[in-house]
Design an enzyme around this catalytic site. Structure first.
Site, PDB file in Angstrom:
ATOM      1  N   TYR A 128       0.847  -1.186   0.000  1.00 52.36           N
ATOM      2  CA  TYR A 128       0.000   0.000   0.000  1.00 52.36           C
ATOM      3  C   TYR A 128       0.886   1.240   0.000  1.00 52.36           C
ATOM      4  CZ  TYR A 128      -3.604   3.345   1.367  1.00 52.36           C
ATOM      5  OH  TYR A 128      -4.461   4.418   1.397  1.00 52.36           O
ATOM      6  N   ASP A 167       9.420   2.558  -0.229  1.00 55.71           N
ATOM      7  CA  ASP A 167       8.391   3.249   0.544  1.00 55.71           C
ATOM      8  C   ASP A 167       8.546   2.826   2.002  1.00 55.71           C
ATOM      9  OD1 ASP A 167       6.222   4.426   1.696  1.00 55.71           O
ATOM     10  OD2 ASP A 167       4.711   3.381   0.498  1.00 55.71           O
ATOM     11  N   LYS A 204       4.866   8.645   9.006  1.00 53.58           N
ATOM     12  CA  LYS A 204       4.496   8.035  10.289  1.00 53.58           C
ATOM     13  C   LYS A 204       5.446   8.391  11.434  1.00 53.58           C
ATOM     14  CE  LYS A 204       1.551   4.432   8.333  1.00 53.58           C
ATOM     15  NZ  LYS A 204       0.273   5.070   8.632  1.00 53.58           N
TER      16      LYS A 204
END
Length: 422
Positions: free
Chosen positions: A138, A231, A259
């Protein structure tokens, strides 16, 4: 009627499905939070939960860490938005460069914005259209990567989102994670602008790379002149200060971070080789812009977070790994004792349990796990005041705030939860 139930009924009348991100929804309704601190989060009815969702990995240092709050409070008194450069932005970029070897760093707001920018950069750099992503990984909710994606997309069973442009998604080729031969075939058949990957996928549950997979991926892309994007929105700072690339000793061409970088505040970054990054506007012709990029409040939080992680690295990371291994070992023993078919994948301070008797090494094997059993386990954990992400295709995260007592309580809750799915 609980306060959360009433709040959800109200929310449904104003917010689509009552939530502002699909991963927050679960049956019969999600609890509504009122505060959080350290390892705990409280709902509207006053219940306190030991939190292993932790902002889907963002809260490596725990909720409302005092050093971060202090830094943010100091910045708030000086202003919230400037829209002109600050020295603090440069300091943050330099700190990132020191941990993720890069020529340049561009600050953005979210992981999805970071991956969108990285892909656009790679296309601008190569002059090619097609990209390769991996099934179940994702990279945000934009059209180029919302194809056979993980996270909430997998949980909802959405392969390609309605409203997504076929003209965009047709340029996204999908390989199987850990499938070297499949990736090699795509590279041989197509002109590829970039390959983007979660080096340790954390959006189809937790999946681990097989031996040499990432190194072979790096060699194939380098030999073919294809920019490789790691990523590390989830793994950055969480696997270690240098993320998965530091752990495996691999240098991608571009990296996206988010994050844990922001310590609970909105912050992300794209970094990588100077010859690619310098193509960004205004000096280059790859356009990217954001009013809130380099927001001084978020920058202050990120600088405080990195400073804390650097200072505590020799104690925090080994302790979190020890705690995670203890949890995983005990969960394995409990599930085995109860004769429940299961697999548990873990890395550093992350873990996930799958209810299947076959190893989980990619999206296909993850989808074979019994998601209904997982939801039943989740509900029992919640009833016993332990909060994990409500989807099989997410991950449980430890934070620096968790203690031995929290682990003991959590294992008691898991014993009841696993007993409910026998």
């Amino acid at each position: 009627m609980s306060k959360s139930k009433k709040l959800y009924a109200r929310a449904k009348k104003a917010v689509p499905s009552g939530v502002n991100s699909p991963v927050r929804y679960y049956l019969p309704y999600p609890f509504f939070a009122t505060k959080s601190r350290g390892q705990y989060i409280w709902d509207a009815d006053g219940n306190r939960y030991t939190d292993f969702c932790n902002g889907y990995g963002a809260l490596l240092l725990g909720h409302a860490r005092k050093e971060i709050i202090r830094a943010v409070s100091g910045q708030l008194s000086r202003g919230t938005l400037y829209c002109v450069p600050t020295d603090a932005e440069t300091a943050l970029a330099e700190a990132i460069k020191g941990l993720y070897p890069s020529g340049r760093v561009r600050l953005v707001n979210t992981g999805g914005e970071a991956t969108m920018t990285a892909i656009r950069l790679a296309r601008g750099f190569t002059g090619r259209k097609k990209i390769v992503k991996f099934e179940g990984c994702y990279h945000g909710a934009h059209d180029s990567v919302l194809v056979r994606a993980g996270s909430g997309s997998a949980h909802q069973g959405i392969s390609v989102s309605a409203g997504g442009l076929e003209e965009v998604s047709k340029n996204t080729l999908v390989a199987g994670y850990n499938d070297v031969a499949g990736l090699e075939s795509l590279i041989q058949k197509h002109e590829i602008a970039c390959v983007i990957i979660e080096p340790i996928p954390a959006n189809m549950g937790l999946i681990l790379p097989e031996k040499n997979f990432l190194h072979r991926l790096r060699k194939m892309t380098k030999d073919a002149g294809i920019p490789l994007i790691f990523d590390e929105t989830v793994t950055g700072f969480r696997i270690g200060l240098g993320g998965a690339q530091g752990h495996f000793g691999i240098r991608p061409d571009l990296t996206t971070l988010g994050k844990a970088l922001g310590g609970g505040f909105v912050m992300a970054a794209v970094c990588g080789k100077s010859e690619i990054m310098e193509m960004l506007s205004p000096r280059g012709n790859v356009y990217q812009a954001s009013t809130f990029a380099g927001n001084p409040v978020s920058v202050s939080a990120a600088l405080a977070s990195i400073n804390l992680m650097v200072k505590s690295k020799n104690k925090m990371y080994p302790r979190l790994e020890k705690y995670c291994l203890r949890l995983v070992s005990a969960l394995d023993d409990i599930a085995t004792e109860m004769r429940i078919p299961h697999q548990i994948n873990s890395a550093a301070s992350m873990f996930q349990i799958f209810f299947t008797d076959s190893p989980v090494t990619d999206y296909t094997s993850a989808k074979k796990a019994d998601a209904k059993k997982f939801h039943k386990m989740f509900q029992t954990l919640l009833n016993n005041r332990v909060f994990v992400a409500p989807s099989q295709y997410e991950v449980a995260f430890l934070s620096d705030a968790h203690t031995q007592n929290d682990l003991n309580h959590t294992l008691d809750a898991y014993r009841l939860a696993l007993g409910s799915v026998r």
